[in-house]
Design a protein around this motif. Structure first.
Motif, mmCIF file in Angstrom:
data_model
loop_
_atom_site.group_PDB
_atom_site.id
_atom_site.type_symbol
_atom_site.label_atom_id
_atom_site.label_comp_id
_atom_site.label_asym_id
_atom_site.label_seq_id
_atom_site.Cartn_x
_atom_site.Cartn_y
_atom_site.Cartn_z
ATOM 1 N N GLU A 64 0.935 -1.026 -0.154
ATOM 2 C CA GLU A 64 -0.124 -0.126 0.070
ATOM 3 C C GLU A 64 0.892 1.181 -0.082
ATOM 4 O O GLU A 64 1.825 1.246 0.807
ATOM 5 C CB GLU A 64 -0.822 -0.071 1.232
ATOM 6 N N ARG A 65 0.772 2.316 -0.644
ATOM 7 C CA ARG A 65 1.573 3.428 -0.838
ATOM 8 C C ARG A 65 0.584 4.643 -0.172
ATOM 9 O O ARG A 65 -0.598 4.767 -0.718
ATOM 10 C CB ARG A 65 1.719 3.836 -2.373
ATOM 11 N N VAL A 66 1.167 5.064 0.596
ATOM 12 C CA VAL A 66 0.504 6.168 1.399
ATOM 13 C C VAL A 66 1.212 7.753 1.074
ATOM 14 O O VAL A 66 2.364 7.680 1.645
ATOM 15 C CB VAL A 66 0.421 5.774 2.917
ATOM 16 N N PRO A 67 0.673 8.656 0.371
ATOM 17 C CA PRO A 67 1.249 9.793 0.194
ATOM 18 C C PRO A 67 1.292 10.695 1.499
ATOM 19 O O PRO A 67 0.240 10.716 2.280
ATOM 20 C CB PRO A 67 0.353 10.629 -0.957
ATOM 21 N N ILE A 68 2.583 11.196 1.662
ATOM 22 C CA ILE A 68 2.815 12.043 2.934
ATOM 23 C C ILE A 68 2.920 13.549 2.435
ATOM 24 O O ILE A 68 2.396 14.313 3.270
ATOM 25 C CB ILE A 68 4.017 11.283 3.729
ATOM 26 N N ASN A 69 3.951 13.864 1.763
ATOM 27 C CA ASN A 69 4.533 15.064 1.249
ATOM 28 C C ASN A 69 4.717 15.883 2.254
ATOM 29 O O ASN A 69 3.929 17.044 2.483
ATOM 30 C CB ASN A 69 3.488 15.664 0.003
ATOM 31 N N VAL A 101 8.070 11.937 0.804
ATOM 32 C CA VAL A 101 7.156 11.796 -0.383
ATOM 33 C C VAL A 101 5.960 10.992 -0.075
ATOM 34 O O VAL A 101 4.624 11.334 -0.234
ATOM 35 C CB VAL A 101 7.724 11.454 -1.701
ATOM 36 N N GLU A 102 6.296 9.608 0.398
ATOM 37 C CA GLU A 102 5.243 8.736 0.812
ATOM 38 C C GLU A 102 5.867 7.626 1.711
ATOM 39 O O GLU A 102 7.081 7.786 1.784
ATOM 40 C CB GLU A 102 4.702 8.084 -0.412
ATOM 41 N N GLU A 103 4.984 6.960 2.128
ATOM 42 C CA GLU A 103 5.311 5.849 2.785
ATOM 43 C C GLU A 103 4.832 4.554 1.954
ATOM 44 O O GLU A 103 3.622 4.305 1.554
ATOM 45 C CB GLU A 103 4.757 5.515 4.383
ATOM 46 N N VAL A 104 5.648 3.407 1.925
ATOM 47 C CA VAL A 104 5.252 2.286 1.485
ATOM 48 C C VAL A 104 5.048 1.190 2.643
ATOM 49 O O VAL A 104 5.710 0.891 3.106
ATOM 50 C CB VAL A 104 6.279 1.689 0.412
#
Length: 136
Positions: A64-69, A101-104
């Motif tokens: 699951e890719r969670v965008p953080i920015n 940028v994101e967390e995987v």
């Protein structure tokens, strides 16, 4: 008639005893092997195929890719939340600031399914055939 109870024969030298032979019979029993028949023993193997139900377990990975920015000062370390491993992904921008940028999120889970597999089963059978007579 001579009624003498002492059996003897009289001759010139006097009475001589009479020798009577005593006979004894003896029995000797003996055995002898005699073939009266033969036996043939053979083995047969019967095979049958059956369908068996087998539980199979496999591991699957859910990504699951969670965008953080979000701006950060130092790169965060890989961390775990329960069975989920969180791998931070960063990039450098021209200002030389780090942006998260994101967390995987990688989670392992076991999935059990049932499959049907053909299986060959073997069964042995002993067959005895008896024949009579010594010529067999």
């Amino acid at each position: 008639m001579n009624t003498n109870t002492n059996p003897s024969v009289t001759n010139e030298s006097g009475p001589r005893p009479v020798v009577l032979p005593v006979i004894e019979e003896q029995l000797k029993v003996d055995t002898q092997l005699e073939e009266t028949g033969r036996v043939t023993v053979s083995k047969r193997v019967h095979e049958r195929e059956e369908l068996v139900e087998l539980p199979l377990t496999q591991q699957q990975v859910k990504v699951e890719r969670v965008p953080i920015n979000q701006y950060i000062d130092t790169p965060p370390a890989v961390r775990y939340e329960g069975e989920t491993m969180i791998v931070p992904v960063v990039k450098e921008i021209l200002v030389k600031r780090l942006v998260l940028v994101e967390e995987v999120r990688i989670t392992k889970e076991e999935v059990q399914t049932t499959t049907h597999q053909p299986v060959v089963l073997r069964q042995e059978e002993i067959v005895i055939t008896r024949s009579t007579g010594p010529e067999a």
